[in-house]
Write an enzyme that holds these catalytic residues in place. Structure first.
Site, PDB file in Angstrom:
ATOM      1  N   GLU A 110     -32.763 -20.257 -33.264  1.00 45.42           N
ATOM      2  CA  GLU A 110     -32.298 -21.627 -33.510  1.00 45.42           C
ATOM      3  C   GLU A 110     -32.343 -21.902 -35.005  1.00 45.42           C
ATOM      4  O   GLU A 110     -31.364 -21.730 -35.698  1.00 45.42           O
ATOM      5  CB  GLU A 110     -33.145 -22.617 -32.716  1.00 45.42           C
ATOM      6  CG  GLU A 110     -32.568 -24.011 -32.668  1.00 45.42           C
ATOM      7  CD  GLU A 110     -33.236 -24.876 -31.607  1.00 45.42           C
ATOM      8  OE1 GLU A 110     -32.841 -26.036 -31.491  1.00 45.42           O
ATOM      9  OE2 GLU A 110     -34.133 -24.403 -30.906  1.00 45.42           O
TER      10      GLU A 110
ATOM     11  N   GLU B  76     -44.275 -27.671 -31.072  1.00 50.31           N
ATOM     12  CA  GLU B  76     -43.132 -28.426 -30.551  1.00 50.31           C
ATOM     13  C   GLU B  76     -43.519 -29.229 -29.315  1.00 50.31           C
ATOM     14  O   GLU B  76     -43.125 -30.382 -29.165  1.00 50.31           O
ATOM     15  CB  GLU B  76     -42.004 -27.460 -30.206  1.00 50.31           C
ATOM     16  CG  GLU B  76     -40.761 -28.134 -29.647  1.00 50.31           C
ATOM     17  CD  GLU B  76     -39.658 -27.142 -29.345  1.00 50.31           C
ATOM     18  OE1 GLU B  76     -38.493 -27.563 -29.293  1.00 50.31           O
ATOM     19  OE2 GLU B  76     -39.959 -25.941 -29.157  1.00 50.31           O
TER      20      GLU B  76
END
Length: 844
Positions: A449, A722
């Site tokens: 990502e 996260e």
């Protein structure tokens, strides 16, 4: 004394992209009673000539360039002094400013690419040429950019120390170039020029497996070498059709998957079949000079442990989750293969690679057989704490180290407290920012990502601007946001936009268009960022106004909502408790208000009045639709109350009090654990503080059971995760796909630590005025913060001993403070200097 004289955002204004750079400075050690009322600026040009201008102004931040504009390549020296009445300071040390190529028509060399080699399967191509000089130069500049990433060398010496040049921008609209002083690398006669090209963001994998060539399928380099001789003549050389290309030792490179290098292959054209080059359309009108520093090696960390995994593999622990490279010193027979795999965590004693998703994060080397060889990557990077090394049977601990990579930002903010756990949390925030501020503000640095998600940076921007000087870095990223913005005002979810959604418009994510410029203006006092971004800000608000109905509520479109709410299932991060319509409408009100205030700052009075009315109408619509008379907000969860409280989305005091009471009930019911995702987390502690419940804010901050900030600390985290539970209590990794161990979004809590715990809060742009009002509840016995503001360093520290409270404050010239001691109903106003305060605490 004048300190930190700067041009735009640069302490070393070399290759600057502005013909009329604004100037800023600090004023240190001025006498009592000093009130700056004018300044004088001198400029020394190459003619040689010296010119000075006196300006009647007490301003010292981003003052307009007072001279004729610079021309391309022009090099000048600037000094400044400041007056108060009849008294003048000494002149500052000179600041050298050198302009880059300010007109795209001055690029005379060509953008070249290999004709037949350098394809996706060919590895990194090496392009080469010569520069024949008639004499020893007195000055030489290399202006360099690429499609892909480039390492350039002259006569075998690498040019510059920047990594992954020219960085990632919206390549089809904005392509960064950098200026290098290469005088010392050149000599009379023939000089060897070489450029090795990597895929980088231009042609490497982005987002999805197999998704390569996001911007083009051919790597290319543009290098313009300008040499000046003693007689004043200038010679321009560089990339053109006479260059050649060969294969290099790098057989494969990709940011996600890693790098393969055969060190037996030389990185020179000698003895190799030479390919010709093709000339591409340069699109030179895209070229821009950088406004922030490049990516560099910012630190070297030694390995702290060698481990053997249950399967017998050799693991290295660096003790810190970081972003960068593993460097190994090895010896072995020619043809020996050494492999390095990376991961952030161990799971059951083995490298925990599942969170990487498709990213291989592996570097492989084939040795030459030399007595000692140094192995490190070139065109990849990894997020890791642990490395698994194969092919080095007698590895020693001191043979391995980690090179930390990141944009080389100046550290400007620090925080400490009496609780070591909170200190570790703050350090985790710093490390997550360091790793993810790499060429642009990314979400994560390890998996497939690593994108510039707008939602992450909008919640984190106040923290970022306190911790590091991000004025140029984020200002440049905002330039890409404007460039990528849709014609109707829609703002992509990632910048640069590689998702390429046809109609992007998501609350809290797209609102970065207004929130990030506002944060930069508050932190740095730079109205220029508002001026540059105003059309983008206005277009975004108008996009939302055109999307919502007459009721001004925002119930339509794809929304991320309160992303990664801890109650969301692992396979659906958007399934949050907070009603996405409530979240979206609250953000619509916030952006309209920011736009109104920005218009006021810029003197756009009609716009200011219009958007102030719009903000009030949205607020009224929010209250009517989502808030009952007792302050209960639709979907009744921590996030919706936090948003409503911090933005005061109420019509009556009864609603305000009721909402605060209900939020307190929810926090008690949750056992002081966090129940918020990306949207609610940055504001939940502020909401509790504003609602008069600071003790609950501290209880939530200091809670160690999941979900909480200190849960990760208790699990030996060295960066921000996260997910609140990226690692489960039994040491296994959360099964969700979104399971990064280095994501700064939840680190937005550091802004509350700086402003509310330490008590250092800006109340006007550039920290011109601050409020010092620490929250003292007894949960901590001391806290302190320091911040290098545009005016100079501000330092606040407080301590409790028994019922005695003591506070110290240092403020530079140009900053005034309102100081509130605990329990006091009035503040004390102070200006420049060192100040101490004390009081007796009650009921703490």
């Amino acid at each position: 004394m004048i300190t930190r004289l700067r041009a735009e955002y640069e302490d070393e204004a070399f290759g600057i992209g502005s013909a009329a750079p604004r100037l800023s400075w600090g004023l240190e050690s001025a006498p009592d009673g000093w009130r700056s009322d004018r300044y004088e600026v001198w400029i020394e040009r190459a003619d040689p000539s010296v010119e000075s201008v006196v300006v009647e102004s007490g301003e010292q931040l981003f003052v307009p360039w007072p001279f004729t504009p610079l021309t391309s390549r022009e090099r000048v020296r600037v000094r400044v002094r400041v007056a108060s009445g009849d008294a003048w300071t000494e002149a500052s040390e000179p600041l050298t400013i050198e302009a880059g190529l300010l007109d795209h028509r001055e690029w005379q060399q060509e953008l070249i690419t290999p004709s037949t080699i350098g394809g996706l399967a060919d590895g990194a191509p090496l392009l080469f040429g010569r520069a024949d000089l008639t004499a020893q130069p007195v000055s030489a500049r290399l202006y360099l950019t690429a499609h892909g990433i480039v390492e350039f060398s002259i006569n075998g010496v690498r040019v510059g120390d920047d990594i992954f040049a020219p960085g990632w921008t919206a390549y089809d609209k904005r392509l960064r170039y950098r200026t290098h002083d290469v005088t010392a690398l050149l000599g009379q006669g023939s000089n060897r020029l070489q450029a090795m090209l990597g895929n980088g963001w231009y042609r490497g994998q982005l987002v999805w497996p197999g998704n390569r060539s996001s911007y083009g399928d051919r790597l290319a380099v543009l290098a313009q070498l300008e040499v000046t001789y003693a007689d004043g003549t200038r010679q321009i050389l560089g990339t053109d059709a006479t260059w050649g290309a060969v294969h290099s030792s790098i057989l494969f490179d990709d940011f996600y998957d890693g790098q393969v290098r055969d060190l037996r292959i030389t990185d020179s054209p000698e003895g190799k079949r030479v390919d010709t080059v093709d000339v591409l359309d340069g699109g030179f009108e895209r070229l821009i000079a950088p406004s922030g520093p490049p990516v560099r090696i910012t630190q070297t960390l030694p390995a702290v442990r060698l481990l053997a995994s249950p399967s017998g593999r050799t693991l290295v622990d660096f003790g810190q989750n970081l972003v960068g490279w593993v460097r190994i010193r090895v010896s072995g027979e020619a043809g020996t293969e050494v492999t390095v795999r990376h991961a952030e965590v161990l799971e059951h004693g083995e490298l925990g690679v599942r969170p990487l998703r498709s990213a291989k994060a592996t570097c492989a080397y084939t040795l030459t057989g030399d007595a000692v060889e140094i192995l490190q990557p070139t065109f990849t990077f990894n997020g890791f704490r642990y490395a698994e090394i194969e092919g080095v049977p007698n590895l020693e601990l001191n043979d391995v180290e980690a090179l930390v990579l990141g944009t080389d930002l100046r550290r400007t903010g620090r925080f400490e407290s009496s609780d070591d756990r909170v200190g570790r949390l703050h350090e985790n925030v710093v490390w997550s920012m360091r790793g993810n501020f790499l060429a642009l503000p990314t979400d994560c640095p390890q998996r497939d990502e690593r994108l510039g998600w707008t939602g992450d940076i909008q919640v984190f921007s106040p923290t970022a601007t306190f911790l590091f000087d991000t004025a140029g870095f984020l200002g440049e990223w905002l330039g890409d946001l404007s460039a990528e913005q849709k014609a109707d005002g829609g703002v992509p979810y990632v910048i640069p936009d590689v998702l390429r959604e046809p109609d992007p418009a998501a609350a809290a994510w797209s609102d970065a268009a207004t929130i990030v410029p506002d944060a930069l203006h508050l932190a740095y006092g730079d109205t220029g960022v508002l001026e540059r971004q105003y059309a983008s800000m206005r277009a975004w608000v108008e996009k939302v106004r055109g999307t919502v109905g007459e009721d001004l509520l925002w119930p339509t479109g794809a929304q991320f909502g309160d992303w990664l709410d801890p109650t969301a299932p692992p396979d659906d991060a958007s399934k949050a408790q907070a009603d996405p319509t409530v979240v979206a409408t609250a953000y619509f009100a916030r952006s309209a208000g920011i736009l109104a205030r920005s218009a006021t700052v810029l003197g756009r009075h009609a716009d200011a009045a219009e958007y102030a009315r719009l903000e009030q109408e949205i607020r009224a619509a929010f209250v009517a639709a989502y808030v009952d008379e007792d302050g209960v907000v639709r979907s009744d969860c921590q996030t919706v109350y936090a948003l409503a409280i911090v933005d005061d989305l109420f019509a009556t005091e009864r609603q305000r009090v009721g909402a605060g009471d209900r939020l307190a009930e929810l926090v008690h019911a949750a056992g002081y654990r966090v129940s918020t995702g990306f949207v609610g987390t940055p504001v939940i502690l502020d909401a509790l503080s504003t609602a008069g419940r600071p003790e609950l804010a501290y209880r939530m901050l200091l809670e160690e059971s999941s979900p909480s900030w200190l849960y990760a600390v208790s699990m030996d985290a060295t960066t921000v995760w996260e997910r609140w539970d990226s690692m489960l209590p039994d040491g296994s990794i959360n099964p969700g796909e979104m399971t990064s161990f280095n994501h700064y979004a939840y680190g937005a809590v550091a802004d509350w630590l700086h402003r509310r715990v330490a008590g250092l809060a800006p109340t006007s742009p550039g920290y011109r005025t601050i409020e010092v009002r620490p929250l003292v509840t007894g949960h901590l016995t001391s806290a302190s913060a320091r911040h290098l503001s545009p005016y100079g360093e501000i330092a606040v520290g407080w301590r409790c001993e028994g019922d005695r409270f003591e506070l110290s404050l240092t403020t530079p010239y140009g900053v005034s403070a309102d100081v509130w001691l605990p329990g006091s109903s009035t503040s004390v106003a102070v200006g420049r200097g060192n100040h101490t305060f004390s009081s007796v605490l009650k009921n703490v």
